[in-house]
Design a protein around this motif. Structure first.
Motif, PDB file in Angstrom:
ATOM      1  N   ALA A 147      84.465  15.309 -32.203  1.00  0.00           N
ATOM      2  CA  ALA A 147      83.798  16.144 -31.199  1.00  0.00           C
ATOM      3  C   ALA A 147      84.582  17.421 -30.916  1.00  0.00           C
ATOM      4  N   GLY A 148      85.762  17.566 -31.500  1.00  0.00           N
ATOM      5  CA  GLY A 148      86.556  18.783 -31.311  1.00  0.00           C
ATOM      6  C   GLY A 148      87.281  18.812 -29.975  1.00  0.00           C
TER       7      GLY A 148
ATOM      8  N   SER B 171      88.186   4.757 -33.580  1.00  0.00           N
ATOM      9  CA  SER B 171      87.787   4.496 -32.204  1.00  0.00           C
ATOM     10  C   SER B 171      87.612   5.767 -31.368  1.00  0.00           C
ATOM     11  N   LEU B 172      88.057   5.693 -30.099  1.00  0.00           N
ATOM     12  CA  LEU B 172      87.846   6.816 -29.187  1.00  0.00           C
ATOM     13  C   LEU B 172      88.521   8.083 -29.678  1.00  0.00           C
TER      14      LEU B 172
ATOM     15  N   ARG C 179      92.966   9.573 -23.551  1.00  0.00           N
ATOM     16  CA  ARG C 179      91.813   8.956 -22.884  1.00  0.00           C
ATOM     17  C   ARG C 179      91.599   9.526 -21.477  1.00  0.00           C
ATOM     18  N   LEU C 180      92.598  10.308 -20.985  1.00  0.00           N
ATOM     19  CA  LEU C 180      92.447  10.967 -19.678  1.00  0.00           C
ATOM     20  C   LEU C 180      91.769  12.329 -19.792  1.00  0.00           C
TER      21      LEU C 180
ATOM     22  N   LEU D 143      86.500   9.522 -22.931  1.00  0.00           N
ATOM     23  CA  LEU D 143      85.898   8.220 -22.592  1.00  0.00           C
ATOM     24  C   LEU D 143      84.408   8.420 -22.348  1.00  0.00           C
ATOM     25  N   GLY D 144      83.602   7.468 -22.826  1.00  0.00           N
ATOM     26  CA  GLY D 144      82.157   7.558 -22.610  1.00  0.00           C
ATOM     27  C   GLY D 144      81.825   7.594 -21.122  1.00  0.00           C
ATOM     28  N   ASN D 145      82.522   6.780 -20.323  1.00  0.00           N
ATOM     29  CA  ASN D 145      82.247   6.684 -18.891  1.00  0.00           C
ATOM     30  C   ASN D 145      83.529   6.999 -18.123  1.00  0.00           C
TER      31      ASN D 145
END
Ligand code: SAM
Length: 259
Positions: free
Chosen positions: A27-28, A19-20, A170-171, A176-178
């Motif tokens: 993406a590093g 997942s994320l 996720r912060l 996060l994509g958005n």
């Protein structure tokens, strides 16, 4: 950010590749390295536990392998270079996180704080926990956070580490994509849970989407959401709303549940 996780069950951290988090790794943006504590044992049985001094049930994790393991990973550069290239006393930027049921409760403010750190090291306990001298020793050398994910006892620190890693990473910008997703969530604004959310179809099993959300009127939608946040917080978490409504505004550290 570099995250090292030390555990006796490295396979437990497999979800960190999904997942994320998996995408952030590719993406590093976040590098997660998982280590087997038993690689730092020196006996043929690769022993990591011993009977508790003073008696009692269960076994306690020995400080020796933990000391060797943590020394190695905290010394590694945050860019993820090889552990063997660095002397064991050169670390300094790492924060050591010890998941423990007897720690301070991890919350959104903890996640925000730890998302600023370049290098996190998670030491996942098992059995009756890790010999208390490990936390004591590293407190003199590093920032050490003993954190609980809630008032219950897990079998090991791995699932707690996964929870914290997910909330923290996720912060980080780019994960996060958005990024707008982060602004109106539960707990981001202290004392409030998020409003209920809906998508198509407008009618499902006899339940309708609230008409205001279909009105296209941004002001009315914002007002409805604000009202719903308060109603939901009152119903699910009255402890939070009481804090927000008290006469004098709480200090920022009280607001974030750190008092
Ligand atoms: N004897 C310990 C106590 O009473 O606090 C419980 C040990 S528990 C069986 C084994 C490991 O699970 C702990 O060392 C810790 O790493 C992890 N753990 C258990 N509950 C946790 C929680 N609520 N939050 C974070 N980690 C937890």
């Amino acid at each position: 950010m570099r995250i090292d996780v030390i555990t006796i069950f490295p396979e437990y951290l497999a979800p960190a590749r999904l997942s994320l988090l998996g995408k952030a790794g590719q993406a590093g943006i976040v590098q997660i390295l998982v280590h087997d504590l038993r690689d730092w044992t020196s006996d043929k049985h690769r022993t990591v536990d011993g009977a508790p001094y003073g008696g009692g049930a269960g076994m306690v994790m020995k400080p020796g392998p933990w000391g060797q393991a943590i020394d190695s990973v905290v010394a590694a550069p945050a860019d993820g270079s090889s552990l063997s290239e660095v002397a064991t006393d050169q670390g300094g930027r790492a924060t050591l996180v010890l998941p423990t049921a007897s720690g301070k409760v991890f919350n959104q403010a903890s996640a925000e704080r730890l998302a600023q750190v370049e290098h996190l090291v998670f030491a996942c306990g098992r059995y009756e926990g890790i010999d208390a001298r490990v936390a004591e020793h590293y407190r003199d050398r590093l920032p050490v956070e003993e954190l609980s994910v809630g008032d219950y006892v897990l079998a090991g620190g791995e699932s707690a580490a996964l929870v914290m890693i997910e909330a923290i990473t996720r912060l980080i910008p780019g994960v996060l994509g958005n990024a707008d997703s982060l602004t109106e969530e539960s707990h981001v604004r202290p004392g409030l849970l998020e409003y209920p959310v809906y998508t198509k179809p407008p009618s499902w099993r006899g339940l309708e989407v609230p008409p205001v959300l279909l009105s296209g009127h941004h002001g009315k939608i914002a007002a409805w959401r604000r009202e719903q946040e308060i109603l939901r917080t009152e119903r699910m978490r009255p402890d939070l709303i009481n804090h927000t409504r008290s006469g004098t505004p709480p200090r920022p550290d009280q607001e974030r549940g750190e008092s």
